[in-house]
Design a protein around this motif. Structure first.
Motif, short mmCIF file in Angstrom:
data_model
loop_
_atom_site.label_atom_id
_atom_site.label_comp_id
_atom_site.label_asym_id
_atom_site.label_seq_id
_atom_site.Cartn_x
_atom_site.Cartn_y
_atom_site.Cartn_z
N LEU A 1 0.82 -1.21 0.00
CA LEU A 1 0.00 0.00 0.00
C LEU A 1 0.85 1.27 0.00
CD1 LEU A 1 -2.97 -0.89 2.38
CD2 LEU A 1 -2.74 -1.20 -0.10
N LEU A 2 2.16 1.10 0.09
CA LEU A 2 3.07 2.23 -0.10
C LEU A 2 3.57 2.15 -1.54
CD1 LEU A 2 4.74 4.64 0.90
CD2 LEU A 2 6.47 3.00 1.69
N THR A 3 2.86 2.78 -2.45
CA THR A 3 3.19 2.67 -3.86
C THR A 3 4.23 3.71 -4.27
OG1 THR A 3 1.42 4.21 -4.49
CG2 THR A 3 0.83 1.87 -4.32
N GLU A 4 4.79 3.51 -5.44
CA GLU A 4 5.79 4.46 -5.93
C GLU A 4 5.19 5.84 -6.12
OE1 GLU A 4 7.69 3.06 -9.43
OE2 GLU A 4 8.49 1.24 -8.49
N ARG A 5 3.93 5.90 -6.52
CA ARG A 5 3.26 7.20 -6.69
C ARG A 5 3.21 7.95 -5.36
NH1 ARG A 5 -2.47 6.31 -8.90
NH2 ARG A 5 -2.43 8.58 -9.10
N ILE A 6 2.89 7.22 -4.30
CA ILE A 6 2.82 7.85 -2.98
C ILE A 6 4.21 8.28 -2.53
CG2 ILE A 6 2.33 7.42 -0.53
CD1 ILE A 6 -0.03 5.71 -1.42
N GLU A 7 5.22 7.45 -2.76
CA GLU A 7 6.59 7.82 -2.39
C GLU A 7 7.02 9.11 -3.09
OE1 GLU A 7 8.67 3.50 -1.41
OE2 GLU A 7 8.73 4.29 -3.46
N ARG A 8 6.75 9.18 -4.39
CA ARG A 8 7.12 10.39 -5.14
C ARG A 8 6.37 11.61 -4.63
NH1 ARG A 8 6.54 6.89 -9.62
NH2 ARG A 8 4.57 7.93 -10.18
N THR A 9 5.11 11.41 -4.26
CA THR A 9 4.30 12.53 -3.78
C THR A 9 4.80 13.01 -2.42
OG1 THR A 9 2.37 11.67 -4.96
CG2 THR A 9 1.96 13.31 -3.27
N LEU A 10 5.14 12.09 -1.54
CA LEU A 10 5.66 12.47 -0.22
C LEU A 10 6.95 13.26 -0.36
CD1 LEU A 10 5.05 9.14 1.77
CD2 LEU A 10 3.76 11.28 1.98
N GLU A 11 7.84 12.79 -1.20
CA GLU A 11 9.10 13.50 -1.42
C GLU A 11 8.86 14.87 -2.04
OE1 GLU A 11 13.14 10.99 -1.99
OE2 GLU A 11 11.77 10.94 -3.70
N GLY A 12 7.95 14.91 -2.99
CA GLY A 12 7.66 16.17 -3.67
C GLY A 12 7.08 17.23 -2.74
N ARG A 13 6.17 16.81 -1.85
CA ARG A 13 5.58 17.79 -0.94
C ARG A 13 6.60 18.23 0.12
NH1 ARG A 13 3.46 20.27 -3.65
NH2 ARG A 13 2.59 21.48 -1.92
N ALA A 14 7.48 17.30 0.52
CA ALA A 14 8.53 17.67 1.47
C ALA A 14 9.46 18.69 0.83
CB ALA A 14 9.31 16.43 1.90
N ALA A 15 9.79 18.48 -0.44
CA ALA A 15 10.66 19.42 -1.15
C ALA A 15 10.00 20.77 -1.31
CB ALA A 15 11.04 18.84 -2.52
N ALA A 16 8.66 20.78 -1.35
CA ALA A 16 7.92 22.04 -1.51
C ALA A 16 7.75 22.78 -0.19
CB ALA A 16 6.55 21.76 -2.13
N GLY A 17 8.21 22.17 0.91
CA GLY A 17 8.16 22.87 2.19
C GLY A 17 7.17 22.33 3.19
N ALA A 18 6.41 21.32 2.84
CA ALA A 18 5.45 20.74 3.78
C ALA A 18 6.18 19.84 4.78
CB ALA A 18 4.39 19.94 3.04
N THR A 19 5.66 19.77 6.00
CA THR A 19 6.18 18.84 7.00
C THR A 19 5.56 17.47 6.74
OG1 THR A 19 6.40 20.60 8.64
CG2 THR A 19 6.36 18.33 9.45
N VAL A 20 6.40 16.49 6.48
CA VAL A 20 5.90 15.16 6.10
C VAL A 20 6.36 14.13 7.12
CG1 VAL A 20 5.85 13.38 4.32
CG2 VAL A 20 5.96 15.80 3.66
N LEU A 21 5.40 13.46 7.73
CA LEU A 21 5.68 12.41 8.71
C LEU A 21 5.03 11.12 8.23
CD1 LEU A 21 6.68 11.42 11.50
CD2 LEU A 21 4.44 12.15 12.41
#
Length: 252
Positions: free
Chosen positions: A149-169
């Motif tokens: 359930l941790l897909t590549e799309r989700i991984e890319r999205t988590l990294e992308g939002r972290a790079a955009a300045g969001a706090t990702v946990l």
């Protein structure tokens, strides 16, 4: 009246004519021109109704009236009638959709919606998780106990939002999931408190600003999720989850 003519009357009704208007219009084309008596003789319309129906057809631009005694009626050509009905249909279509567009614009600014949606199917849930996470500007919490359930799309999205300045946990009890999450740039990873027992039905949790998604996995592996964003329901549920995490942390 033949079956074909019945079908023609039905078609004219769908174009906005009444049944009597359609019958009188067809009868006049059969006659070429005629009086109310002539029309009533071949059409299933009472003679007393022919006068008002013909007047209505004249207002629509489909019939011409000769002020004789008795009054005679003549239909416009089929080409002219077709153009008239087409133009009328297009005007009504434009009027209807302009109204809907106006209503849509007026409701866009309202904040009274309390939508709770259900999504079924792993691919559709995955797409909704990605959409929810992609819209986050400030913070994201994502968790799952299942590596699939941790897909590549989700991984890319988590990294992308972290790079955009969001706090990702990201949170997971499964070491394989945590290893993958820890390899993502800018994503913080935690293990749930030991007091929080794992279950065999939970799927994913995603909190993204004021939106939340929770899913469960059935015995056959199918996934179902509920999600809401920008609603009172989402706000209360997020607060309850965060309060539970705080209690669990205090108990450690």
């Amino acid at each position: 009246m033949s079956v074909d003519e019945n079908e023609a009357v039905d078609a004219f009704e769908r174009l906005g004519l009444t049944s009597y208007e359609a019958k009188v219009f067809i009868a006049l084309h059969r006659l070429g021109s005629g009086t109310a008596r002539d029309v009533a003789r071949i059409a299933d319309v009472p003679r007393s109704q022919v006068y008002s129906v013909a007047e209505s057809l004249e207002d629509r631009g489909l019939v011409e009236t000769q002020q004789s005694s008795p009054i005679r009626y003549r239909p416009v050509s089929l080409e002219e009638a077709e153009d008239t009905l087409r133009n009328r249909f297009e005007r009504e279509r434009d009027r209807a959709f302009e109204h809907v567009e106006e209503v849509k614009r007026e409701s866009a600014g309202e904040e009274t919606q309390e939508d709770i949606w259900t999504v079924r199917g792993r691919d559709r849930v995955d797409g909704r998780v990605v959409d929810l996470l992609s819209a986050a500007d400030e913070r994201i919490v994502f968790g799952t106990r299942l590596p699939e359930l941790l897909t590549e799309r989700i991984e890319r999205t988590l990294e992308g939002r972290a790079a955009a300045g969001a706090t990702v946990l990201a949170v997971s009890r499964d070491q394989r999931v945590r290893d993958r999450l820890e390899s993502l740039e800018g994503v913080g990873v935690q293990q749930p408190p030991a007091s929080r027992k794992s279950d065999q039905r939970s799927g994913r949790i995603a909190i993204a600003d004021d939106g939340i998604l929770l899913s469960v996995v059935d015995d056959d592996g199918s996934e179902t999720a509920i999600w809401s964003s920008g609603s009172l329901f989402a706000s209360v549920l997020i607060q309850l989850i965060e309060a539970g995490e705080e209690v669990a942390s205090d108990e450690k």
